[in-house]
Write a protein that holds these residues in place. Structure first.
Motif, mmCIF file in Angstrom:
data_model
loop_
_atom_site.group_PDB
_atom_site.id
_atom_site.type_symbol
_atom_site.label_atom_id
_atom_site.label_comp_id
_atom_site.label_asym_id
_atom_site.label_seq_id
_atom_site.Cartn_x
_atom_site.Cartn_y
_atom_site.Cartn_z
ATOM 1 N N GLU A 146 0.828 -1.254 -0.031
ATOM 2 C CA GLU A 146 -0.010 -0.060 0.077
ATOM 3 C C GLU A 146 1.023 1.285 -0.016
ATOM 4 O O GLU A 146 1.647 1.414 0.897
ATOM 5 C CB GLU A 146 -0.791 -0.009 1.366
ATOM 6 C CG GLU A 146 -1.680 -1.070 1.313
ATOM 7 C CD GLU A 146 -2.349 -1.592 2.821
ATOM 8 O OE1 GLU A 146 -3.310 -2.183 2.851
ATOM 9 O OE2 GLU A 146 -1.722 -0.688 3.674
ATOM 10 N N LYS A 160 -4.001 5.762 8.404
ATOM 11 C CA LYS A 160 -3.215 6.388 7.195
ATOM 12 C C LYS A 160 -3.206 8.043 7.551
ATOM 13 O O LYS A 160 -4.364 8.510 7.454
ATOM 14 C CB LYS A 160 -3.763 6.350 5.669
ATOM 15 C CG LYS A 160 -2.883 6.773 4.591
ATOM 16 C CD LYS A 160 -3.621 6.599 3.543
ATOM 17 C CE LYS A 160 -2.792 5.386 2.621
ATOM 18 N NZ LYS A 160 -3.257 5.197 1.253
ATOM 19 N N CYS A 194 -8.956 4.767 -0.301
ATOM 20 C CA CYS A 194 -7.906 4.082 -1.161
ATOM 21 C C CYS A 194 -8.197 2.572 -1.315
ATOM 22 O O CYS A 194 -7.676 1.820 -1.656
ATOM 23 C CB CYS A 194 -6.309 3.906 -0.627
ATOM 24 S SG CYS A 194 -5.622 5.612 -0.192
ATOM 25 N N ILE A 196 -9.472 0.689 1.038
ATOM 26 C CA ILE A 196 -8.987 -0.443 1.979
ATOM 27 C C ILE A 196 -9.831 -0.588 2.990
ATOM 28 O O ILE A 196 -10.100 0.667 3.628
ATOM 29 C CB ILE A 196 -7.527 -0.025 2.474
ATOM 30 C CG1 ILE A 196 -6.313 -0.077 1.132
ATOM 31 C CG2 ILE A 196 -6.972 -0.844 3.537
ATOM 32 C CD1 ILE A 196 -5.121 0.616 1.417
#
Length: 234
Positions: A146, A160, A194, A196
């Motif tokens: 990632e 993140k 993203c 995720i």
């Protein structure tokens, strides 16, 4: 004859600017650098330019070319109600959010002035942000498979703090990174960031428990970028 390498990078702070207008501007610069590269093939003394754009966008969601539109959890009406826009764009990666309080950086570099390795380019962008976070006492790390910069990877609290997505053609780069500084993280609730699932997002503001001086952060980004890329900001 050895061709000239130009490590000067023109810095431009665009302030607050609409995403589409900024994207168009990036494309304009990109086309100019590609044209310079064509001229350089005829004359190795021609220099190709490099740019680094700082910008803050009004609320916007962008979806990379490999992304899944179902990762946007809002209808067109809900987007409008939130004062946000949505664009499908030509960078790598899936969906992300940009907005006030977030520092976005778009390096438009001719990598032949530095090194011809996209993997290394992404790793050095990540390292730039990791070093900035270290300046604030935070341990930023990479997450295998990632892109971007994370905190507490390998724990249930992985989150993140900086998203990345780039495009490169003819060794010229576009797009870049988005570091959450004083961002309203509520806007991330409207997407699967993203693509995720099960991982959170955070910001310097949340991690440090205070408002962070964005100009100071920009200065730190430039310092580390300049050192890692052996560039000269002008």
């Amino acid at each position: 004859m050895v061709s000239v390498q130009n490590k000067k990078v023109f810095l431009q702070d665009l302030g607050t600017k609409d995403y589409k207008d900024t994207w168009d501007y990036q494309e304009e610069i990109f086309a100019k650098v590609v044209e310079q590269k064509k001229q350089k093939r005829e004359n190795p003394d021609v220099e190709t330019d490099n740019y680094f754009l700082f910008v803050e966008h009004p609320h916007v969601y962008t979806l990379g070319k490999s992304g899944d539109v179902s990762n946007l959890l809002l209808s067109e009406k809900q987007l409008a109600d939130k004062g946000a826009t949505f664009y499908k764009i030509n960078r790598g990666g899936d969906i992300t959010y940009h907005g006030p309080g977030q520092i976005v950086g778009y390096p438009i570099l001719d990598l032949e002035n530095f090194f011809t390795d996209i993997h290394k380019y992404l790793r050095l962008l990540e390292e730039t942000i990791i070093l900035v976070l270290a300046d604030y006492g935070l341990k930023g790390v990479r997450s295998e498979g990632e892109t971007g910069v994370w905190l507490d990877v390998g724990t249930p609290f992985a989150r993140k703090i900086c998203a990345m997505g780039v495009r490169a053609s003819r060794w010229v780069t576009m797009h870049g990174f988005a570091l959450n500084v004083n961002s309203d993280l509520g806007y991330f609730d409207n997407i699967i960031p993203c693509g995720i699932r099960g991982k959170g997002v955070t910001s310097l503001h949340v991690e440090l428990g205070r408002e962070v001086d964005e100009n100071e952060v920009r200065e730190k980004i430039l310092k580390h970028f300049q050192n890692l890329f052996e560039a000269e900001m002008v």
